[in-house]
Design a protein around this motif. Structure first.
Motif, PDB file in Angstrom:
ATOM      1  N   TRP A 101     -31.832  -0.258 -11.570  1.00 30.38           N
ATOM      2  CA  TRP A 101     -31.234  -1.572 -11.784  1.00 30.38           C
ATOM      3  C   TRP A 101     -31.196  -1.925 -13.267  1.00 30.38           C
ATOM      4  N   VAL A 127     -25.397  -1.876  -7.197  1.00 33.61           N
ATOM      5  CA  VAL A 127     -26.786  -1.870  -7.651  1.00 33.61           C
ATOM      6  C   VAL A 127     -27.355  -3.289  -7.649  1.00 33.61           C
ATOM      7  N   GLN A 128     -26.604  -4.234  -8.176  1.00 37.09           N
ATOM      8  CA  GLN A 128     -27.090  -5.613  -8.227  1.00 37.09           C
ATOM      9  C   GLN A 128     -27.177  -6.224  -6.822  1.00 37.09           C
ATOM     10  N   LEU A 180     -34.737  -8.447  -2.921  1.00 42.73           N
ATOM     11  CA  LEU A 180     -35.427  -9.686  -3.291  1.00 42.73           C
ATOM     12  C   LEU A 180     -35.460 -10.665  -2.120  1.00 42.73           C
ATOM     13  N   GLN A 214     -30.343  -4.889  -5.269  1.00 48.71           N
ATOM     14  CA  GLN A 214     -31.504  -5.567  -5.849  1.00 48.71           C
ATOM     15  C   GLN A 214     -31.665  -6.974  -5.267  1.00 48.71           C
ATOM     16  N   CYS A 215     -30.567  -7.692  -5.113  1.00 52.16           N
ATOM     17  CA  CYS A 215     -30.635  -9.038  -4.511  1.00 52.16           C
ATOM     18  C   CYS A 215     -31.072  -8.967  -3.050  1.00 52.16           C
ATOM     19  N   GLU A 221     -39.808  -8.996 -13.591  1.00 52.16           N
ATOM     20  CA  GLU A 221     -39.771  -8.062 -12.459  1.00 52.16           C
ATOM     21  C   GLU A 221     -41.033  -7.207 -12.431  1.00 52.16           C
ATOM     22  N   GLN A 232     -36.877 -15.298 -10.310  1.00 52.41           N
ATOM     23  CA  GLN A 232     -36.107 -14.076 -10.169  1.00 52.41           C
ATOM     24  C   GLN A 232     -34.827 -14.262  -9.351  1.00 52.41           C
ATOM     25  N   PHE A 243     -36.595   1.484  -7.635  1.00 56.83           N
ATOM     26  CA  PHE A 243     -35.205   1.072  -7.819  1.00 56.83           C
ATOM     27  C   PHE A 243     -35.025   0.178  -9.041  1.00 56.83           C
ATOM     28  N   SER A 244     -36.071  -0.484  -9.480  1.00 52.62           N
ATOM     29  CA  SER A 244     -35.932  -1.393 -10.620  1.00 52.62           C
ATOM     30  C   SER A 244     -35.533  -0.657 -11.889  1.00 52.62           C
ATOM     31  N   GLN A 299     -31.206 -13.197 -10.686  1.00 52.99           N
ATOM     32  CA  GLN A 299     -30.477 -12.137  -9.995  1.00 52.99           C
ATOM     33  C   GLN A 299     -29.098 -12.612  -9.516  1.00 52.99           C
ATOM     34  N   ASN A 309     -38.672  -1.150  -4.370  1.00 53.50           N
ATOM     35  CA  ASN A 309     -38.264  -1.944  -5.528  1.00 53.50           C
ATOM     36  C   ASN A 309     -38.849  -1.411  -6.831  1.00 53.50           C
TER      37      ASN A 309
END
Length: 194
Positions: A57, A143-144, A151, A147-148, A91, A121, A53-54, A125, A50
């Motif tokens: 994102w 991408v989103q 999370l 990220q989810c 984040e 978050q 990757f953030s 998200q 993460n």
């Protein structure tokens, strides 16, 4: 020759004083249990992924918002910009708390990581994943979505780590408390018998 004799005398003095310290009543009362670390490899792996990757994102959401900003309604403009400006610093804070909580076995930091993940978050998200600009581009959806998914996996795996660490700390505190109380009772008995 004199230095070695001085060093030996000094080291024997340290050994004698440390052995006397071990025999004192105070050290017997405040002995700690063996420290255990509850660093979870899977949580750490997810945090590591993460962290890198953030940046992807953030760049993807910023570029998408930049190209779609004037095509959005006023309410979507405000909500998209606001959610992105809130989600990015949170984040960073969330990942820092996750690292320090997991690696250093700090329960308050890890609990802060979990609370930020669940209550702040996750809604941000979810909104960013279902907002208009993201749904128009496949790259932004992927991408989103990733990220989810990160999370959700972090929240699920960190909950069990927090429970185990807090359970161990509670047992450690209770055993220290009973050791202190036993030490006080023994000292009261010896005072009365004298």
């Amino acid at each position: 020759m004199r230095n070695t004799a001085d060093e030996q005398a000094f080291s024997s003095a340290i050994v004698c004083s440390s052995s006397n310290l071990r025999k004192s009543k105070f050290s017997q009362i405040t002995e700690y249990q063996e420290e255990r670390f509850f660093a979870n490899v899977w949580v750490q792996l997810l945090l590591f992924i993460n962290v890198y990757f953030s940046w992807i994102w953030l760049a993807s959401n910023s570029i998408t918002l930049y190209y779609e900003y004037f095509n959005l309604t006023t309410i979507h403009r405000v909500l998209s910009v606001l959610s992105l400006t809130i989600a990015a610093p949170i984040e960073c804070l969330r990942l820092y708390l996750g690292y320090s909580g997991n690696l250093l076995d700090k329960i308050p930091d890890f609990a802060g990581f979990w609370i930020l993940s669940v209550f702040i978050q996750t809604p941000l998200q979810i909104y960013l994943m279902t907002s208009e600009p993201v749904l128009k581009y496949t790259t932004s959806i992927v991408v989103q979505g990733f990220q989810c998914a990160l999370l959700v996996l972090q929240v699920g795996s960190s909950f069990s780590v927090i429970r185990r660490a807090s359970h161990f700390r509670r047992e450690q505190f209770q055993s220290q408390k009973s050791n202190i109380l036993e030490g006080r009772q023994n000292s009261n008995i010896s005072i009365i018998s004298d």
